[in-house]
Design an enzyme around this catalytic site. Structure first.
Site, PDB file in Angstrom:
ATOM      1  N   HIS A 346      75.552  73.503  60.736  1.00 46.44           N
ATOM      2  CA  HIS A 346      74.333  74.328  60.768  1.00 46.44           C
ATOM      3  C   HIS A 346      73.991  74.952  59.430  1.00 46.44           C
ATOM      4  O   HIS A 346      73.067  75.762  59.333  1.00 46.44           O
ATOM      5  CB  HIS A 346      74.496  75.452  61.790  1.00 46.44           C
ATOM      6  CG  HIS A 346      74.602  75.021  63.207  1.00 46.44           C
ATOM      7  ND1 HIS A 346      73.528  74.919  64.059  1.00 46.44           N
ATOM      8  CD2 HIS A 346      75.679  74.648  63.938  1.00 46.44           C
ATOM      9  CE1 HIS A 346      73.943  74.520  65.252  1.00 46.44           C
ATOM     10  NE2 HIS A 346      75.247  74.344  65.197  1.00 46.44           N
ATOM     11  N   LYS A 532      63.889  87.003  61.052  1.00 45.81           N
ATOM     12  CA  LYS A 532      65.111  86.211  60.855  1.00 45.81           C
ATOM     13  C   LYS A 532      66.131  87.114  60.155  1.00 45.81           C
ATOM     14  O   LYS A 532      65.791  88.187  59.699  1.00 45.81           O
ATOM     15  CB  LYS A 532      64.829  84.955  60.004  1.00 45.81           C
ATOM     16  CG  LYS A 532      64.095  85.265  58.711  1.00 45.81           C
ATOM     17  CD  LYS A 532      63.572  83.998  58.022  1.00 45.81           C
ATOM     18  CE  LYS A 532      62.374  83.398  58.722  1.00 45.81           C
ATOM     19  NZ  LYS A 532      62.575  81.974  59.034  1.00 45.81           N
ATOM     20  N   ARG A 533      67.368  86.683  60.049  1.00 41.56           N
ATOM     21  CA  ARG A 533      68.371  87.484  59.348  1.00 41.56           C
ATOM     22  C   ARG A 533      67.920  87.679  57.913  1.00 41.56           C
ATOM     23  O   ARG A 533      67.221  86.839  57.327  1.00 41.56           O
ATOM     24  CB  ARG A 533      69.741  86.788  59.407  1.00 41.56           C
ATOM     25  CG  ARG A 533      70.413  86.827  60.762  1.00 41.56           C
ATOM     26  CD  ARG A 533      70.793  88.214  61.170  1.00 41.56           C
ATOM     27  NE  ARG A 533      71.814  88.788  60.298  1.00 41.56           N
ATOM     28  CZ  ARG A 533      73.094  88.975  60.668  1.00 41.56           C
ATOM     29  NH1 ARG A 533      73.488  88.608  61.882  1.00 41.56           N
ATOM     30  NH2 ARG A 533      73.971  89.513  59.852  1.00 41.56           N
ATOM     31  N   LYS A 538      66.391  83.117  52.395  1.00 37.96           N
ATOM     32  CA  LYS A 538      65.226  83.127  53.309  1.00 37.96           C
ATOM     33  C   LYS A 538      64.025  83.807  52.636  1.00 37.96           C
ATOM     34  O   LYS A 538      62.913  83.750  53.105  1.00 37.96           O
ATOM     35  CB  LYS A 538      65.619  83.808  54.615  1.00 37.96           C
ATOM     36  CG  LYS A 538      66.679  83.048  55.428  1.00 37.96           C
ATOM     37  CD  LYS A 538      67.153  83.863  56.632  1.00 37.96           C
ATOM     38  CE  LYS A 538      68.292  83.189  57.387  1.00 37.96           C
ATOM     39  NZ  LYS A 538      67.871  82.116  58.303  1.00 37.96           N
ATOM     40  N   THR A 640      64.462  78.074  63.726  1.00 37.38           N
ATOM     41  CA  THR A 640      63.964  77.919  65.099  1.00 37.38           C
ATOM     42  C   THR A 640      62.866  78.939  65.387  1.00 37.38           C
ATOM     43  O   THR A 640      62.002  78.693  66.231  1.00 37.38           O
ATOM     44  CB  THR A 640      65.140  78.091  66.111  1.00 37.38           C
ATOM     45  OG1 THR A 640      65.918  79.221  65.724  1.00 37.38           O
ATOM     46  CG2 THR A 640      65.992  76.850  66.184  1.00 37.38           C
ATOM     47  N   LYS A 644      59.185  78.701  67.584  1.00 37.41           N
ATOM     48  CA  LYS A 644      58.745  79.682  68.591  1.00 37.41           C
ATOM     49  C   LYS A 644      57.364  80.237  68.232  1.00 37.41           C
ATOM     50  O   LYS A 644      56.486  80.372  69.091  1.00 37.41           O
ATOM     51  CB  LYS A 644      59.787  80.812  68.682  1.00 37.41           C
ATOM     52  CG  LYS A 644      61.133  80.357  69.204  1.00 37.41           C
ATOM     53  CD  LYS A 644      62.280  81.284  68.859  1.00 37.41           C
ATOM     54  CE  LYS A 644      63.626  80.650  69.218  1.00 37.41           C
ATOM     55  NZ  LYS A 644      64.797  81.382  68.665  1.00 37.41           N
TER      56      LYS A 644
HETATM   57  C1  26W Z   1      81.605  82.247  58.762  1.00 36.27           C
HETATM   58  C2  26W Z   1      80.383  83.050  58.911  1.00 36.27           C
HETATM   59  C3  26W Z   1      79.237  82.254  59.484  1.00 36.27           C
HETATM   60  C4  26W Z   1      78.690  82.620  60.713  1.00 36.27           C
HETATM   61  C5  26W Z   1      77.615  81.890  61.223  1.00 36.27           C
HETATM   62  C6  26W Z   1      78.734  81.175  58.788  1.00 36.27           C
HETATM   63  C7  26W Z   1      77.649  80.431  59.310  1.00 36.27           C
HETATM   64  C8  26W Z   1      77.121  80.820  60.515  1.00 36.27           C
HETATM   65  C9  26W Z   1      75.972  80.061  61.119  1.00 36.27           C
HETATM   66  C10 26W Z   1      76.168  78.607  60.993  1.00 36.27           C
HETATM   67  C11 26W Z   1      74.728  80.419  60.456  1.00 36.27           C
HETATM   68  C12 26W Z   1      73.525  80.012  61.279  1.00 36.27           C
HETATM   69  O1  26W Z   1      73.181  80.673  62.219  1.00 36.27           O
HETATM   70  N1  26W Z   1      72.877  78.919  60.840  1.00 36.27           N
HETATM   71  C13 26W Z   1      71.562  78.659  61.354  1.00 36.27           C
HETATM   72  O2  26W Z   1      71.661  77.764  62.455  1.00 36.27           O
HETATM   73  C14 26W Z   1      70.394  77.530  63.050  1.00 36.27           C
HETATM   74  C15 26W Z   1      70.602  76.676  64.301  1.00 36.27           C
HETATM   75  O3  26W Z   1      70.908  75.378  63.959  1.00 36.27           O
HETATM   76  C16 26W Z   1      69.418  76.876  62.069  1.00 36.27           C
HETATM   77  O4  26W Z   1      68.163  76.735  62.662  1.00 36.27           O
HETATM   78  C17 26W Z   1      69.305  77.726  60.806  1.00 36.27           C
HETATM   79  O5  26W Z   1      68.532  77.049  59.830  1.00 36.27           O
HETATM   80  C18 26W Z   1      70.688  78.033  60.244  1.00 36.27           C
HETATM   81  O6  26W Z   1      70.625  78.941  59.153  1.00 36.27           O
END
Ligand code: 26W
Length: 811
Positions: A346, A532-533, A538, A640, A644
């Protein structure tokens, strides 16, 4: 069930639960009553679904995710049971507003952002497609922190979501398992000559599952999301005497790590990852063995999906269970593991790709480390003579005293997918290119989707009713039928009706803004949304710089003919992400400055809503006119919120990044505002290392003025934060090319302004986006996972054998 029957049942249940009449009950008591009627009603189908999967020995997928973000479930369950309208009307007859009950429910915020929400959209879609699928995760005591703004600064507060209990979950004591941590493991030669691991020392904890029903859309399918909570095993009670010692155990599942892009490498996080992986796989194996099918056929009955690297230890734990406990020879076990496991990536952000130190892995789960070591050794042996040392040294799992979790997931599974075409191509061509050379057939793309029901039917009933009147109701079952709306591109009745619905949503949301922030906004203004975060890639900063530029233009010439705009932000920053928190402070200070500046007579308003979460998104999105998807090309895997907002008729201003590219492909260049560097251009800058933000700053007057505003006192109360931003741009050369994309962003914003002033054209563009948004349905996305990766299929087409009429839950 009709309204009359429901009212009788409701009053009866309220009396049974609280010995009171409707008039005396609080919203919480009414919510608890309604919730209990709902869970009682779908439980028979929950049991039946599980029974049928078992009886039919149906192959099932288990979706392992360290995050799930369901938000609120009341309305979603009512809709999927086919009860929403009946219950809403019946309650109204009793002077109860369903919205007041829905507002009582705390968001289930067991996730950070995109990854967690996607997992919950998938749970809804898997059940709605009647696919045998389950979620497997952690039942955190505290969800993602509550965000408060104190003097413009983000402050984090604990999310005590379980205070009122959680009526959707069922504690399954009988399904608890033990999980071992620490100690030492040595291999003992057994009489049969086999080597068996002997565990010494270490500790064990009890993993207790809490199951939540995942109700399918009017199809009698109810799947399970199993979330694990830690407890002290009875037999270990005497080991944990003091409160501190007991607290140390309970800490394991007490809180969600609030970081969504930066691995902290904390010991507790690694223990969380192993905890839900081991508990989940043990319970899956226990269930499989009850089918009395041979262990070496498990891949025909079980699919395990690894949602990013956080559950990657599934590969090694599955090997441990097969080899150590089921005595399966290593080679056979490895073959089964690859067939059973699949992995989704992701993010390409280097800092988000988990690498655990060998020392920590050895300390927390010694046997798992031994198995990873053996997997790595065999990988090196088998691969180097084909592909050479070079490539193997870059792709092996253990490198420089670190365990590369993405490598383990890719090597130990039969499928690695990205979440949008561009992202999947970048994985193959750049980020995971070496692995693409090793396993070209494993790489594939599965573009994200969203739970269309939640983000249209539940969040936006005004628009949904117009759609029903215009194109019929089939879109509710199959969102691809939204495309029928294209036939009304020139139909003023339809265009006007959609515009009226949008305006009703904007008025409702303007009232919400007034109530919660005191800020007055006009529903005639453009509602421009970035939700978004908070993360540098971003580029909320680019959005802010456009606003500042617009502000300075208006200060110079208040008569400037531009449509009024309300810039709406929703964003949490990871508590340790200092730069992101600086941007939050500066946005809030600019908001204070501009919102209270009479000189620009309300032409610009900034509204930064506190504590952005799923239920708040459901309020913002239906009122949005413009969707800000402005990440630096190549950085946002998919996104995403873009899907929406599109579904709710917002027009997107975007870079060609993630799924924005596919949105553009569907709607065409006339119905979206594209700007900025492409990912090729970005990579070219990386290659020739030729980007110089300072030059742009010195040569571009507009940029110079805006950047200076961060340090020249124009914006009050941001001494440190302003300097930090200024330095990030000029001193540290603007890592995310904010200055480079500034001019083309401004030009794109201009096209938005011009289009908005052409009302009929704007309405047509909005219609185009709604019509094409059906292509981003999570129902279709999970179907592709099911067909291409998991090889699972529905039990039976839904309205033939189960005997109850389609969609009608009987009480
Ligand atoms: C280790 C810390 C950590 C925690 C969560 C690293 C990475 C994450 C996630 C992978 C980050 C995340 O939420 N990625 C997002 O995933 C969405 C669903 O596929 C995508 O639409 C977003 O572009 C992506 O940033």
């Amino acid at each position: 069930m009709n309204k009359k029957e429901f009212k009788a049942i409701f009053k009866k249940r309220l009396a049974e639960k609280y010995a009171m009449e409707v008039e005396d009950a609080t919203a919480t008591e009414l919510y608890q009553t309604l919730g209990s009627i709902i869970t009682d009603s779908y439980s028979p189908d929950w049991y039946q679904t599980w029974q049928d999967y078992r009886k039919q020995k149906q192959k099932q997928v288990y979706y392992f995710s360290i995050e799930f973000l369901p938000g609120q479930m009341l309305k979603s369950n009512l809709l999927n049971m086919g009860w929403l309208d009946i219950v809403e009307d019946a309650l109204a007859d009793m002077n109860i507003d369903l919205a007041d009950l829905a507002a009582v429910e705390p968001d289930m915020a067991l996730g950070n952002g995109g990854l967690g929400r996607l997992a919950s959209c998938f749970m809804d879609s898997i059940a709605s497609r009647g696919l045998p699928g389950n979620g497997n995760g952690i039942r955190y005591q505290y969800g993602l922190f509550k965000q408060k703004f104190v003097d413009g600064y983000q402050v984090e507060l604990p999310d005590e979501w379980l205070n009122q209990g959680n009526l959707w979950e069922v504690r399954k004591e009988s399904k608890a398992v033990n999980v071992h941590f620490g100690g030492h493991v040595w291999m003992k030669k057994m009489l049969d000559g086999n080597l068996k691991p002997v565990y010494e020392g270490g500790s064990k904890v009890r993993a207790v599952p809490y199951d939540t029903g995942m109700v399918g859309y009017q199809n009698q399918t109810v799947n399970t999301m199993r979330l694990w909570s830690v407890e002290i095993p009875e037999e270990e009670e005497d080991r944990y005497r003091s409160v501190e010692e007991r607290r140390a155990v309970e800490d394991l599942t007490s809180v969600l790590y609030p970081d969504d892009s930066n691995e902290e490498g904390r010991n507790l996080r690694l223990r969380q990852e192993y905890f839900f992986v081991s508990a989940g796989l043990q319970s899956i194996l226990r269930h499989y063995l009850q089918l009395h099918e041979p262990i070496d056929k498990i891949n025909q009955y079980v699919a395990i999906h690894i949602n990013d690297t956080h559950p990657a230890m599934c590969v090694a734990e599955f090997m441990r269970l097969l080899v150590d406990e089921q005595n399966v020879p290593w080679e056979k076990a490895w073959d089964l593991t690859i067939k059973v496991m699949s992995y989704t990536n992701h993010t390409i952000m280097a800092e988000a790709l988990e690498k655990w130190s060998v020392g920590m892995m050895k300390a927390v789960c010694p046997r798992i480390y031994q198995i990873i070591e053996e997997i790595d050794r065999r990988f090196v042996v088998e691969t180097s003579w084909v592909h050479g040392e070079e490539l193997v040294s870059r792709t092996r799992i253990i490198q420089n005293d670190q365990v590369h979790m993405a490598h383990l997931a890719i090597i130990g599974s039969h499928s690695t997918n990205g979440v949008a075409k561009l992202h999947s191509d970048l994985l193959k061509s750049v980020v995971l290119h070496d692995f693409y050379i090793l396993y070209p057939d494993r790489f594939n793309n599965k573009t994200n989707g969203i739970a269309q029901r939640r983000w249209s039917q539940i969040a936006n009933p005004n628009m949904s009713r117009v759609l029903d009147k215009t194109i019929g109701t089939s879109w509710r079952q199959n969102s691809n039928d939204l495309r029928l709306l294209l036939n009304y591109q020139d139909d003023d009745t339809a265009l006007d009706a959609l515009a009226v619905a949008k305006r009703e949503n904007k008025i409702e949301f303007a009232n919400y803004i007034k109530e919660t922030t005191g800020i007055t906004v006009s529903p005639d203004a453009i509602f421009d949304v970035q939700i978004k975060r908070l993360h540098a890639y971003k580029r909320q900063l680019l959005n802010l710089m456009h606003i500042l530029n617009m502000y300075f233009d208006l200060k110079n010439d208040p008569t400037l003919e531009i449509p009024a705009r309300v810039f709406i932000f929703g964003a949490k920053a990871a508590p340790s992400y200092h730069y992101a928190k600086a941007i939050i402070k500066v946005i809030n200070e600019v908001a204070k400055l501009i919102n209270n500046d009479p000189a620009i007579n309300d032409k610009i308003k900034i509204v930064f809503l506190e504590n952005y979460k799923v239920s708040l998104a459901e309020k913002i999105i239906p009122a949005a006119d413009v969707s800000e998807q402005i990440s630096l090309a190549s950085k946002e895997a998919s996104g995403t919120s873009n899907m929406k907002l599109m579904l709710n008729g917002a027009v997107t201003i975007a870079t060609l990044d993630g799924a924005n590219v596919e949105i553009r492909n569907f709607v065409g260049d006339d119905n979206i505002a594209i700007f900025g560097l492409t990912e090729e251009e970005v990579y070219r800058y990386y290659q020739d290392n030729s980007y110089n933000a300072g030059d742009i700053y010195n040569q571009n007057e507009k940029i110079h003025r805006v950047v200076n505003a961060f340090v020249d006192g124009t914006i009050p109360n941001i001494l440190f934060e302003g300097q930090e931003i200024y330095d990030s741009l000029i001193k540290y050369n603007d890592e995310y090319f904010v200055l480079r994309d500034f001019d083309s962003y401004l030009a794109a914003q201009k096209t938005i302004e011009v289009a908005y002033l052409d009302t009929r054209r704007w309405r047509q563009v909005s219609l185009q986006n709604i019509a094409n948004a059906g292509s981003f349905s999570a129902d279709d996305t999970v179907q592709k996972y099911a067909d291409d990766i998991w090889q699972i299929e529905p039990l039976f087409s839904h309205n033939d054998e189960r005997g109850t009429t389609h969609g009608q839950y009987l009480l």
